[in-house]
Design an enzyme around this catalytic site. Structure first.
Site, PDB file in Angstrom:
ATOM      1  N   THR A 193      -0.050  -0.009   4.932  1.00  0.00           N
ATOM      2  CA  THR A 193      -1.293   0.354   4.243  1.00  0.00           C
ATOM      3  C   THR A 193      -1.714   1.774   4.594  1.00  0.00           C
ATOM      4  O   THR A 193      -2.212   2.520   3.742  1.00  0.00           O
ATOM      5  CB  THR A 193      -2.405  -0.642   4.643  1.00  0.00           C
ATOM      6  OG1 THR A 193      -1.955  -1.957   4.367  1.00  0.00           O
ATOM      7  CG2 THR A 193      -3.685  -0.365   3.877  1.00  0.00           C
ATOM      8  N   HIS A 210       0.099   4.131   2.437  1.00  0.00           N
ATOM      9  CA  HIS A 210      -0.465   4.196   1.091  1.00  0.00           C
ATOM     10  C   HIS A 210      -1.694   5.104   1.064  1.00  0.00           C
ATOM     11  O   HIS A 210      -1.886   5.890   0.145  1.00  0.00           O
ATOM     12  CB  HIS A 210      -0.850   2.798   0.596  1.00  0.00           C
ATOM     13  CG  HIS A 210       0.324   1.928   0.287  1.00  0.00           C
ATOM     14  ND1 HIS A 210       1.206   2.210  -0.728  1.00  0.00           N
ATOM     15  CD2 HIS A 210       0.768   0.781   0.868  1.00  0.00           C
ATOM     16  CE1 HIS A 210       2.151   1.264  -0.762  1.00  0.00           C
ATOM     17  NE2 HIS A 210       1.914   0.400   0.202  1.00  0.00           N
TER      18      HIS A 210
END
Lengths: 351, 351, 351, 351
Positions: D44, D47
């Site tokens: 994450t 990202h």
């Protein structure tokens, strides 16, 4: 709002209770203050009134009793966002610590450091009661006030009945005090097939039929085990809901249970119970569950859903409704062995 | 007893069925021969009649159809001790092999070598049907004959509803064909709270209300997801019972499901269904269950217990009752989209 | 193949066993005849040898003993398709009726009409044994013969350990006879964290350590409850596996169990056990399970998977290996209290 | 203690991160301030660094990243009693609201109002991080610091593996990123039998073997479905642990699953996935579970028990260890596709 209020209290280490005028509780940042509209008397309150051995070890007077109730939120602490004044509520009166092993596992109802409002700290037999906001249970207006006053014991019943499969199951309820009676209605509402109930008190046997039991047996006059086995082709019942705490009833319950059945025990025996573990548990492959309190808050969700759907009729349970001042009449009636729930109204009878 | 009997059969690889006179089946040591009193037509029978692609791949004519039925045991093979002539029975028509991995695990309903009577071998649309004794289900006389004739699809409904918690749960049934309609009644009998149902066919929506649905929605005219979320404070339903096999209904069902909810899928889509696995399953922590057949024989135990207790009213489901000879009228009516169950009587109308 | 064979039998209602020459069993259409390669002696066999009260009520001489074994299929009945001569097998020796309530529910291990090969009919302490094909368990060649001979008690252990969550759980095994010892190894292989074991016999305590127990306690010299509570920050263990049948050990086990824990009882007490149901079960919200036999056949699937994966080391368990003729030496050793499993070879020592 | 500290932050709505000097967080009455000793980078975080579409919709700069970490309690708010300065801790970084339906049901990990520290508010890529005391997880000194830094993803793995039966089960892990790799080790530690893994990246396949997978398959070169069915006698695996989020892998996973099996989905597809619901879920009677986060706090209990027992070896997972200042090297390495966990030390390398 006045600075003081009326409260029914155990004031000293002796038999009896008395009404006192005490300060309205002041609340913390995460608490709510609730104006109590209706309360109900639990068997535990009778024990504390009578000052039995258990009470002498647990209760530290002075303390206001009362843990079955409903009311209206009066005000909330500064950190409380999920409640507002005017909300119609009841509450889980068991306070869990939040950090023991069981609390971390989501088993807060068996917290290692449990405290109970109305037992270990001031309770709801008063005009107002202070409760941590997280323990407050907001109620739908569709739930009648007298039902809202007895959610605590109804939660015991729902917790017990729904601790395993119930739809299409044959059930035996041993002991038809208030929670046993509620269990009958809950089991039927949840699809149990034949429900047997055992009870020696005639009045309670009549109530058991009203609550929906299919066969109500008096163990003083007939052998319930023989009757139940005969009615189930010798197989026994799928589920035992033990509500009596009586060793003989517990033993009859186990003898009536089918191999592979579930025995959920809520009633509190006062002494060790000799169990035939081999025939009644091991060879049967039975599952025995101890049931305590209500799941926090899964049981509350289930219970209010069942009530909102109109599936559980508790009307036969209710007895007299009195102002708090008449507490002596209420306790006397209950000590006499009457089964129904007596409601007391600390802020005056509402209807 | 005559040596031949009347049977409704698929006689060749083409559309249509016909009545033939065929030998009464001879039975093996572990079989029973059942005189068929009432039968019911399944959607599968319509597919076989219409000779669709699935039928063309599966059916090997000639074969007698029929897997929903009840009857009276006529005679039993020499190894059969648990049945006797005159017993009132239905049967699980799925035959499991007994030795695959799933059979060994007690998951016989998903046996790797499953055969179905009435599909893969001669079925119950006949005066007599041969069935392995172990698959026969003895019925209590308290169960009415017309109910007994539809235990196969009722078992699908009970299997689906009771595949997880149902008491106190909010439920959405997508698709109100016969099994969807039965699911509504079963869910209510087992303590579900609010039951939503979606269905585009007006006649079936009316039946859904009769079966006990609280809110019946027409997805052709209103957004069921929006309605259901609004009615559940934005949370969604606890349980989805998918009975339509329609991709749009499946997707609406998942969008209506609460985080942590259960989706039990019984309806058979005819193509791949694009699912929003992230939002509808993964982030929701949802549980999705494929449901096939009936648990052997746990579902039969539950189903007959619910019926014996009088908790499930199926009367609204029933349509016409005809002699087997009138099968063309029966199939025509069902092909026209009428929802109810039509009963056919191979040995003559019983009342 | 000879018409007669050697068998170790209880020949009359008195102490002792004897080797007899008896006919090789003839098999029915659904049976298999197995050439027995290795057998193991169960505590039950010792009771029958000693002709205790239980044996006197249950055993009908003459009968061949033996229910722990493995062997090679010699021939099969005409209806048997899933087995063939030469298959390496063991078997579930509990025969269920197939039509009682429990059998229909998939709980065949607690069938109401259970019969046991080697107890109620001729068993495996013989050159050949007849067994219904459905009860035969085919074995992967990867499983060593001496392990294959003790799958019956290993199944008891696996059934008990896997009757609830075990991964990451703290465990107490009370009683380190063969099944208790196996339970230690199985629990560790399945991810249990700390495993405590209690046992008064020094030899068995040493074996408990070999099997993987983290803390082995001698209740004759130290208070296991105090030790276990101290080692678990006062919480107690998640899982009790009761393997002793001793009232004191059962009570210590319950006192050592955490609130919300699981107690799985396999050991067989010889009298009623007084339980503190309130403190040990009800207030704890504990789950108590009676464990009997092995799930048919889920436990067999789990057990052979664990063995094939090489996750369970049973080597420390094994004691002497003898020809069947030397049975007196084997039984004498076991009556003396030695813990290990002694193997007997009816067709001669295989290595 | 200085008034400011170093933190790795997304400072504006664009690609990239930067180190800033920011005030040390001030804590509330129920919070703890933790001195961060080790952190780990999640996918994450990549990202968010890369500023993909999901990040653009979710992240409100400026915010400090980081939700995988461990550290030492620096100080606690006045209402905090269960923690004290010096405690070695990690934390559940998902903050639940406490009053939505799911929170009330004990399903806090799928709270309707979830916020994540390090995503929605300042995280742990800093010298200090502020966390509500209830979310802090105290660690046993027996757990090594580098393991303690990755409890968040290990919890995902444990949550997935233990979402159903695992002991004695055959398992397929699709996708061998860090959580897939951890799942292999956890499944083996919990008694799974054969573990298959699929992965196209060669480096990760090698790691899968190191973590204990029995068969590692490359779907780019061989048909994993065919291989798995062949290796399981055509039955398929008992358990699918989907860790890839790739539609093809998901479909292969379902085709490899046995009838009656469990599919637990954690990987996040970026689009709708067309599923063959009929063959892969419904006719199979499969159970599909969406897995999100970690159970609060049941998964933490299980995970730390498994680690303390020394049953899960994560050493092969670890890659480089860097000071926080070298974050660019760390992120570059991870963007390049390397599988291992890279640790960053905001208060300097500890060893």
């Amino acid at each position: 709002m006045s600075a003081t209020m009326k409260a029914l209290r155990k004031t000293r280490a002796a038999k009896g209770l008395e009404i006192q005028e005490v300060p309205v509780p002041s609340i913390g940042a995460q608490d709510a203050l609730v104006r109590v509209t209706a309360t109900s008397i639990c068997g535990t309150d009778l024990h504390i009134d009578g000052w039995d051995r258990w009470s002498q070890g647990r209760i530290k007077p002075p303390v206001t009793l009362g843990h079955e109730f409903c009311g209206i939120v009066e005000c909330v602490g500064e950190d409380v966002s999920a409640l507002r004044p005017g909300d119609f509520v009841s509450a889980e009166m068991h306070l869990n610590c939040g950090h023991c092993h069981q609390c971390r596992l989501g088993e807060a109802h068996i917290c290692q450091n449990l405290k109970i409002i109305g037992i270990d700290m001031d309770g709801a037999f008063a005009e107002f009661v202070k409760i941590p906001a997280t323990n407050i249970w907001k109620l739908d207006a569709a739930i009648p006030e007298h039902y809202a006053a007895i959610l605590d014991p109804l939660g015991n019943a729902v917790h017990t009945v729904l601790a395993g499969a119930i739809a299409g199951q044959t059930v035996l309820v041993t002991g038809c005090g208030p929670i046993g009676l509620m269990s009958i209605a809950v089991a039927k509402a949840c699809g149990s097939s034949t429900v047997f109930a055992t009870e020696t008190n005639e009045h309670r046997r009549a109530m058991a039929e009203e609550m929906g039991a299919d066969h109500v047996l008096n163990p003083a006059c007939e052998d319930p085990v023989k009757k139940i086995l005969a009615a189930t082709s010798g197989t026994g019942v799928d589920v035992l809901l033990e509500m009596s705490g009586q060793p003989a009833a517990i033993q009859q319950g186990f003898k009536s249970l089918r191999a592979g059945g579930r025995a959920s025990l809520l009633g509190i025996p006062t002494e060790n119970v000799p169990l035939d573990l081999v025939q009644d548990v091991i060879f049967k492959g039975a599952t025995v569950q101890g049931i305590y309190g209500r799941r926090m808050y899964g049981t509350w969700v289930q219970m209010t859903a069942l009530l909102k759907a109109g599936r559980v009729n508790l009307e036969p349970l209710f007895g007299e409704r009195l102002a708090l001042d008449n507490f002596e009449a209420a306790f006397a009636k209950l000590h006499s062995g009457m089964a129904g729930k007596i409601l007391m109204y600390p802020n005056g009878l509402t209807k």
